[in-house]
Design a protein around this motif. Structure first.
Motif, PDB file in Angstrom:
ATOM      1  N   HIS A  82       0.854  -1.191   0.000  1.00 22.86           N
ATOM      2  CA  HIS A  82       0.000   0.000   0.000  1.00 22.86           C
ATOM      3  C   HIS A  82       0.891   1.242   0.000  1.00 22.86           C
ATOM      4  O   HIS A  82       1.149   1.846   1.017  1.00 22.86           O
ATOM      5  CB  HIS A  82      -0.933  -0.001   1.210  1.00 22.86           C
ATOM      6  N   VAL A  83       1.385   1.578  -1.176  1.00 24.58           N
ATOM      7  CA  VAL A  83       2.200   2.782  -1.335  1.00 24.58           C
ATOM      8  C   VAL A  83       1.229   3.930  -1.552  1.00 24.58           C
ATOM      9  O   VAL A  83       0.351   3.845  -2.392  1.00 24.58           O
ATOM     10  CB  VAL A  83       3.145   2.640  -2.547  1.00 24.58           C
ATOM     11  N   THR A  84       1.392   4.986  -0.801  1.00 21.34           N
ATOM     12  CA  THR A  84       0.424   6.066  -0.899  1.00 21.34           C
ATOM     13  C   THR A  84       1.108   7.420  -1.015  1.00 21.34           C
ATOM     14  O   THR A  84       2.225   7.599  -0.553  1.00 21.34           O
ATOM     15  CB  THR A  84      -0.519   6.047   0.324  1.00 21.34           C
ATOM     16  N   PRO A 129      -5.822  13.131  -6.862  1.00 19.91           N
ATOM     17  CA  PRO A 129      -6.289  12.222  -7.914  1.00 19.91           C
ATOM     18  C   PRO A 129      -5.127  11.400  -8.489  1.00 19.91           C
ATOM     19  O   PRO A 129      -3.991  11.869  -8.567  1.00 19.91           O
ATOM     20  CB  PRO A 129      -6.865  13.163  -8.972  1.00 19.91           C
ATOM     21  N   TYR A 130      -5.434  10.166  -8.904  1.00 14.43           N
ATOM     22  CA  TYR A 130      -4.386   9.241  -9.350  1.00 14.43           C
ATOM     23  C   TYR A 130      -3.555   9.804 -10.502  1.00 14.43           C
ATOM     24  O   TYR A 130      -2.326   9.738 -10.475  1.00 14.43           O
ATOM     25  CB  TYR A 130      -4.985   7.888  -9.750  1.00 14.43           C
ATOM     26  N   LYS A 131      -4.184  10.347 -11.524  1.00 10.06           N
ATOM     27  CA  LYS A 131      -3.420  10.868 -12.671  1.00 10.06           C
ATOM     28  C   LYS A 131      -2.502  12.007 -12.246  1.00 10.06           C
ATOM     29  O   LYS A 131      -1.400  12.160 -12.767  1.00 10.06           O
ATOM     30  CB  LYS A 131      -4.362  11.313 -13.785  1.00 10.06           C
ATOM     31  N   VAL A 145       0.570  10.477 -10.600  1.00  7.15           N
ATOM     32  CA  VAL A 145       1.543  10.004 -11.591  1.00  7.15           C
ATOM     33  C   VAL A 145       2.365  11.180 -12.109  1.00  7.15           C
ATOM     34  O   VAL A 145       3.589  11.089 -12.249  1.00  7.15           O
ATOM     35  CB  VAL A 145       0.830   9.265 -12.744  1.00  7.15           C
ATOM     36  N   TYR A 146       1.702  12.304 -12.357  1.00  9.16           N
ATOM     37  CA  TYR A 146       2.396  13.511 -12.805  1.00  9.16           C
ATOM     38  C   TYR A 146       3.395  13.988 -11.739  1.00  9.16           C
ATOM     39  O   TYR A 146       4.549  14.306 -12.044  1.00  9.16           O
ATOM     40  CB  TYR A 146       1.368  14.599 -13.121  1.00  9.16           C
ATOM     41  N   ASN A 173      -0.027   6.284  -5.799  1.00  8.45           N
ATOM     42  CA  ASN A 173      -0.750   5.277  -5.035  1.00  8.45           C
ATOM     43  C   ASN A 173      -1.261   4.206  -5.994  1.00  8.45           C
ATOM     44  O   ASN A 173      -2.159   4.440  -6.767  1.00  8.45           O
ATOM     45  CB  ASN A 173      -1.905   5.935  -4.304  1.00  8.45           C
ATOM     46  N   LYS A 174      -0.707   3.005  -5.911  1.00  8.65           N
ATOM     47  CA  LYS A 174      -1.101   1.919  -6.809  1.00  8.65           C
ATOM     48  C   LYS A 174      -2.554   1.500  -6.601  1.00  8.65           C
ATOM     49  O   LYS A 174      -3.215   1.065  -7.515  1.00  8.65           O
ATOM     50  CB  LYS A 174      -0.184   0.711  -6.620  1.00  8.65           C
ATOM     51  N   ARG A 175      -3.059   1.633  -5.392  1.00  4.39           N
ATOM     52  CA  ARG A 175      -4.451   1.259  -5.112  1.00  4.39           C
ATOM     53  C   ARG A 175      -5.418   2.251  -5.738  1.00  4.39           C
ATOM     54  O   ARG A 175      -6.521   1.889  -6.111  1.00  4.39           O
ATOM     55  CB  ARG A 175      -4.688   1.157  -3.622  1.00  4.39           C
ATOM     56  N   ALA A 176      -5.025   3.508  -5.880  1.00  5.24           N
ATOM     57  CA  ALA A 176      -5.904   4.501  -6.524  1.00  5.24           C
ATOM     58  C   ALA A 176      -6.129   4.121  -7.977  1.00  5.24           C
ATOM     59  O   ALA A 176      -7.214   4.318  -8.521  1.00  5.24           O
ATOM     60  CB  ALA A 176      -5.287   5.885  -6.420  1.00  5.24           C
ATOM     61  N   GLU A 177      -5.120   3.536  -8.610  1.00  2.92           N
ATOM     62  CA  GLU A 177      -5.253   3.103 -10.000  1.00  2.92           C
ATOM     63  C   GLU A 177      -6.340   2.040 -10.121  1.00  2.92           C
ATOM     64  O   GLU A 177      -7.119   2.053 -11.057  1.00  2.92           O
ATOM     65  CB  GLU A 177      -3.914   2.541 -10.484  1.00  2.92           C
TER      66      GLU A 177
END
Length: 80
Positions: free
Chosen positions: A15-17, A54-56, A59-60, A72-76
């Motif tokens: 759970h990387v956040t 937000p996930y996107k 990533v930015y 956060n990989k779980r947000a994806e």
């Protein structure tokens, strides 16, 4: 492999956040974070009020921070 959801090591390992607090910890203030990320300070303050990014956007931020902050990989998973 079936994960035991009650095992705290599962969350520690997978759970990387990224939270708004993490962004502020790296950059110091909403103004400095906004300048480094190319957004307005109001957006950074909005993330802090919402207590999420937000996930996107994560990533930015991950790409702009040179890997100091991780998306956060779980947000994806929630967006699919």
């Amino acid at each position: 492999m079936v994960a035991n959801l009650f095992d705290k090591s599962f969350f520690r390992d997978y759970h990387v956040t990224m939270t708004p607090k993490d962004v502020l910890r790296v950059y110091g203030s909403p103004r400095e974070a906004a300048e480094a990320l190319g957004v307005t300070p109001q957006i950074v303050t909005y993330w802090a009020r919402q207590k999420r990014i937000p996930y996107k956007t994560q990533v930015y931020i991950e790409s702009k921070s040179g890997g100091r902050l991780m998306a956060n990989k779980r947000a994806e998973c929630r967006t699919q």
